[in-house]
Write a protein that holds these residues in place. Structure first.
Motif, PDB file in Angstrom:
ATOM      1  N   GLU A  72       0.518  -1.258   0.169  1.00 24.28           N
ATOM      2  CA  GLU A  72       0.202   0.275   0.007  1.00 24.28           C
ATOM      3  C   GLU A  72       0.632   1.219  -0.033  1.00 24.28           C
ATOM      4  O   GLU A  72       0.385   2.658  -0.250  1.00 24.28           O
ATOM      5  CB  GLU A  72      -0.945   0.756   1.684  1.00 24.28           C
ATOM      6  CG  GLU A  72      -2.282  -1.027   0.788  1.00 24.28           C
ATOM      7  CD  GLU A  72      -3.118  -0.668   0.606  1.00 24.28           C
ATOM      8  OE1 GLU A  72      -3.251   0.386  -0.693  1.00 24.28           O
ATOM      9  OE2 GLU A  72      -3.799  -1.936  -0.196  1.00 24.28           O
ATOM     10  N   ALA A  73       2.059   0.857   0.543  1.00 20.47           N
ATOM     11  CA  ALA A  73       2.960   2.205   0.884  1.00 20.47           C
ATOM     12  C   ALA A  73       2.873   2.359  -0.865  1.00 20.47           C
ATOM     13  O   ALA A  73       4.021   3.904  -1.256  1.00 20.47           O
ATOM     14  CB  ALA A  73       4.120   1.936   1.632  1.00 20.47           C
ATOM     15  N   ALA A  74       4.111   1.687  -1.659  1.00 14.99           N
ATOM     16  CA  ALA A  74       4.229   1.990  -3.177  1.00 14.99           C
ATOM     17  C   ALA A  74       3.181   2.132  -3.412  1.00 14.99           C
ATOM     18  O   ALA A  74       3.747   3.579  -4.110  1.00 14.99           O
ATOM     19  CB  ALA A  74       4.843  -0.044  -3.767  1.00 14.99           C
ATOM     20  N   VAL A  75       2.151   2.258  -3.892  1.00 11.17           N
ATOM     21  CA  VAL A  75       1.118   2.715  -4.457  1.00 11.17           C
ATOM     22  C   VAL A  75       0.915   4.364  -4.373  1.00 11.17           C
ATOM     23  O   VAL A  75       0.811   4.546  -4.554  1.00 11.17           O
ATOM     24  CB  VAL A  75       0.089   2.105  -4.146  1.00 11.17           C
ATOM     25  CG1 VAL A  75      -1.677   2.627  -4.490  1.00 11.17           C
ATOM     26  CG2 VAL A  75      -0.382   0.478  -4.850  1.00 11.17           C
ATOM     27  N   ALA A  76       0.865   4.119  -2.850  1.00  9.72           N
ATOM     28  CA  ALA A  76       0.674   5.829  -2.280  1.00  9.72           C
ATOM     29  C   ALA A  76       2.204   6.383  -2.638  1.00  9.72           C
ATOM     30  O   ALA A  76       1.320   7.502  -2.956  1.00  9.72           O
ATOM     31  CB  ALA A  76       0.493   6.105  -0.717  1.00  9.72           C
ATOM     32  N   GLY A  77       2.943   6.039  -3.007  1.00  9.88           N
ATOM     33  CA  GLY A  77       4.565   6.801  -3.525  1.00  9.88           C
ATOM     34  C   GLY A  77       4.434   7.128  -5.001  1.00  9.88           C
ATOM     35  O   GLY A  77       4.377   8.408  -5.875  1.00  9.88           O
ATOM     36  N   LEU A  78       3.601   6.215  -6.092  1.00 13.62           N
ATOM     37  CA  LEU A  78       3.310   6.233  -7.452  1.00 13.62           C
ATOM     38  C   LEU A  78       1.990   7.406  -7.067  1.00 13.62           C
ATOM     39  O   LEU A  78       2.419   8.148  -7.855  1.00 13.62           O
ATOM     40  CB  LEU A  78       2.806   4.916  -7.611  1.00 13.62           C
ATOM     41  CG  LEU A  78       3.795   3.805  -7.372  1.00 13.62           C
ATOM     42  CD1 LEU A  78       3.404   2.342  -7.914  1.00 13.62           C
ATOM     43  CD2 LEU A  78       4.853   3.842  -8.960  1.00 13.62           C
ATOM     44  N   GLU A  79       1.628   7.522  -6.365  1.00 11.76           N
ATOM     45  CA  GLU A  79       0.133   8.282  -6.455  1.00 11.76           C
ATOM     46  C   GLU A  79       0.768   9.297  -5.906  1.00 11.76           C
ATOM     47  O   GLU A  79       0.678   9.925  -6.827  1.00 11.76           O
ATOM     48  CB  GLU A  79      -1.092   8.162  -5.919  1.00 11.76           C
ATOM     49  CG  GLU A  79      -2.566   8.766  -5.839  1.00 11.76           C
ATOM     50  CD  GLU A  79      -3.157   8.478  -4.738  1.00 11.76           C
ATOM     51  OE1 GLU A  79      -4.349  10.078  -4.841  1.00 11.76           O
ATOM     52  OE2 GLU A  79      -2.962   8.073  -4.181  1.00 11.76           O
ATOM     53  N   ARG A  80       1.325   9.691  -5.520  1.00 11.02           N
ATOM     54  CA  ARG A  80       2.532  11.124  -5.073  1.00 11.02           C
ATOM     55  C   ARG A  80       3.342  11.564  -6.496  1.00 11.02           C
ATOM     56  O   ARG A  80       3.168  12.117  -6.695  1.00 11.02           O
ATOM     57  CB  ARG A  80       3.080  10.876  -3.974  1.00 11.02           C
ATOM     58  CG  ARG A  80       3.171  11.494  -2.719  1.00 11.02           C
ATOM     59  CD  ARG A  80       3.396  11.779  -1.418  1.00 11.02           C
ATOM     60  NE  ARG A  80       4.654  10.421  -1.157  1.00 11.02           N
ATOM     61  CZ  ARG A  80       4.316   9.574  -1.159  1.00 11.02           C
ATOM     62  NH1 ARG A  80       2.612   9.371   0.002  1.00 11.02           N
ATOM     63  NH2 ARG A  80       5.568   8.218  -0.050  1.00 11.02           N
ATOM     64  N   ALA A  81       4.414  10.717  -7.285  1.00  6.26           N
ATOM     65  CA  ALA A  81       4.894  10.509  -8.148  1.00  6.26           C
ATOM     66  C   ALA A  81       4.394  11.247  -9.392  1.00  6.26           C
ATOM     67  O   ALA A  81       4.798  12.346  -9.637  1.00  6.26           O
ATOM     68  CB  ALA A  81       6.045   9.497  -8.428  1.00  6.26           C
ATOM     69  N   THR A  82       3.128  10.344  -9.291  1.00  5.91           N
ATOM     70  CA  THR A  82       2.369  11.113 -10.120  1.00  5.91           C
ATOM     71  C   THR A  82       1.514  12.565 -10.503  1.00  5.91           C
ATOM     72  O   THR A  82       1.776  13.015 -11.127  1.00  5.91           O
ATOM     73  CB  THR A  82       1.076   9.888 -10.634  1.00  5.91           C
ATOM     74  OG1 THR A  82      -0.151  10.578  -9.739  1.00  5.91           O
ATOM     75  CG2 THR A  82       1.933   8.736 -11.300  1.00  5.91           C
ATOM     76  N   ARG A  83       1.536  12.646  -9.087  1.00  7.66           N
ATOM     77  CA  ARG A  83       1.237  13.706  -8.839  1.00  7.66           C
ATOM     78  C   ARG A  83       1.659  15.093  -8.970  1.00  7.66           C
ATOM     79  O   ARG A  83       1.941  16.104  -9.083  1.00  7.66           O
ATOM     80  CB  ARG A  83       0.273  14.696  -7.776  1.00  7.66           C
ATOM     81  CG  ARG A  83      -0.691  15.698  -7.248  1.00  7.66           C
ATOM     82  CD  ARG A  83      -1.148  15.750  -5.319  1.00  7.66           C
ATOM     83  NE  ARG A  83      -2.625  14.462  -5.223  1.00  7.66           N
ATOM     84  CZ  ARG A  83      -1.883  13.669  -4.129  1.00  7.66           C
ATOM     85  NH1 ARG A  83      -0.744  13.869  -3.545  1.00  7.66           N
ATOM     86  NH2 ARG A  83      -2.726  12.463  -4.262  1.00  7.66           N
ATOM     87  N   MET A  84       2.879  15.104  -8.206  1.00  7.84           N
ATOM     88  CA  MET A  84       4.689  15.553  -8.582  1.00  7.84           C
ATOM     89  C   MET A  84       4.953  15.530 -10.105  1.00  7.84           C
ATOM     90  O   MET A  84       5.689  16.622 -10.518  1.00  7.84           O
ATOM     91  CB  MET A  84       5.057  15.153  -7.602  1.00  7.84           C
ATOM     92  CG  MET A  84       5.293  15.064  -6.325  1.00  7.84           C
ATOM     93  SD  MET A  84       6.556  15.240  -5.346  1.00  7.84           S
ATOM     94  CE  MET A  84       6.322  13.409  -5.504  1.00  7.84           C
ATOM     95  N   SER A  85       4.740  14.945 -10.765  1.00  9.02           N
ATOM     96  CA  SER A  85       4.555  14.715 -12.582  1.00  9.02           C
ATOM     97  C   SER A  85       4.905  15.568 -13.568  1.00  9.02           C
ATOM     98  O   SER A  85       5.014  16.026 -14.369  1.00  9.02           O
ATOM     99  CB  SER A  85       4.997  13.470 -12.878  1.00  9.02           C
ATOM    100  OG  SER A  85       3.695  13.251 -13.021  1.00  9.02           O
ATOM    101  N   GLY A  86       2.865  15.649 -12.768  1.00  6.42           N
ATOM    102  CA  GLY A  86       2.570  16.708 -14.107  1.00  6.42           C
ATOM    103  C   GLY A  86       0.621  17.698 -13.183  1.00  6.42           C
ATOM    104  O   GLY A  86       0.313  17.580 -11.798  1.00  6.42           O
ATOM    105  N   ALA A  87       0.807  18.498 -13.367  1.00  2.00           N
ATOM    106  CA  ALA A  87      -0.358  20.241 -12.766  1.00  2.00           C
ATOM    107  C   ALA A  87      -1.464  19.558 -13.405  1.00  2.00           C
ATOM    108  O   ALA A  87      -1.990  17.956 -14.114  1.00  2.00           O
ATOM    109  CB  ALA A  87      -0.108  20.849 -13.571  1.00  2.00           C
TER     110      ALA A  87
END
Length: 175
Positions: A72-87
């Motif tokens: 679950e932490a890995a999934v949350a990290g992926l979600e955070r990364a997609t949020r940071m990668s694009g507006a």
């Protein structure tokens, strides 16, 4: 410490599957982005998530709860990364953390990442369209010499029309 129960192992297995799904979506999103820091960041994050998922899968039998938390932490990290990668554009739904069910959260994350991938694809299409339009404009736009020549011809034609119709502005009245 007691061995993991059957339900804990099953929940860990579902969490690992959700992690794999999110990882795949992020990899697809990264492929849509142009080469650069955002793409590299997403690819690196997906690789880290894959390593976390593999580690969670390895420890699922012995410590299922920890494996589920790790996935679950890995999934949350992926979600955070997609949020940071694009507006983020427009009104978005509620934060994914407010959804109660893990499967609902996983489904929402997948749709969110797919939407971001579509936005990235649209941006690439727009960039190609603008480039195409610029090239066409460069090819079809006349040079300064051509413009001067056209203006000279237009003035000459206007002058000829005035003469032909007997305009008093040029050389006096004809009647």
């Amino acid at each position: 410490m007691a061995a993991a129960t059957r339900t804990e192992r099953a929940e860990a297995k579902r969490a690992i599957a959700r992690s794999k799904r999110a990882e795949t979506e992020v990899r697809h999103l990264a492929k849509e982005l142009p080469k650069g820091p955002s793409r590299t960041f997403l690819e690196r994050t997906a690789a880290d998530a894959k390593a976390e998922r593999k580690a969670a899968a390895a420890e699922r039998r012995t410590t299922a709860r920890r494996a589920a938390r790790r996935a679950e932490a890995a999934v949350a990290g992926l979600e955070r990364a997609t949020r940071m990668s694009g507006a983020r554009h427009g009104k978005e739904g509620p934060p994914l953390s407010t959804l109660l069910d893990a499967d609902e959260r996983a489904k929402a994350r997948a749709t969110l990442i797919k939407r971001r991938r579509a936005q990235a694809k649209q941006a690439q299409k727009m960039a190609k369209t603008v480039a195409r339009a610029t090239i066409v404009a460069a090819v079809t736009t006349p040079s300064d010499d051509e413009r001067r020549k056209d203006r000279r011809q237009d003035r000459q034609r206007a002058s000829n029309r005035r003469r032909a119709h007997g305009s008093p502005a040029v050389g006096g009245a004809t009647s």
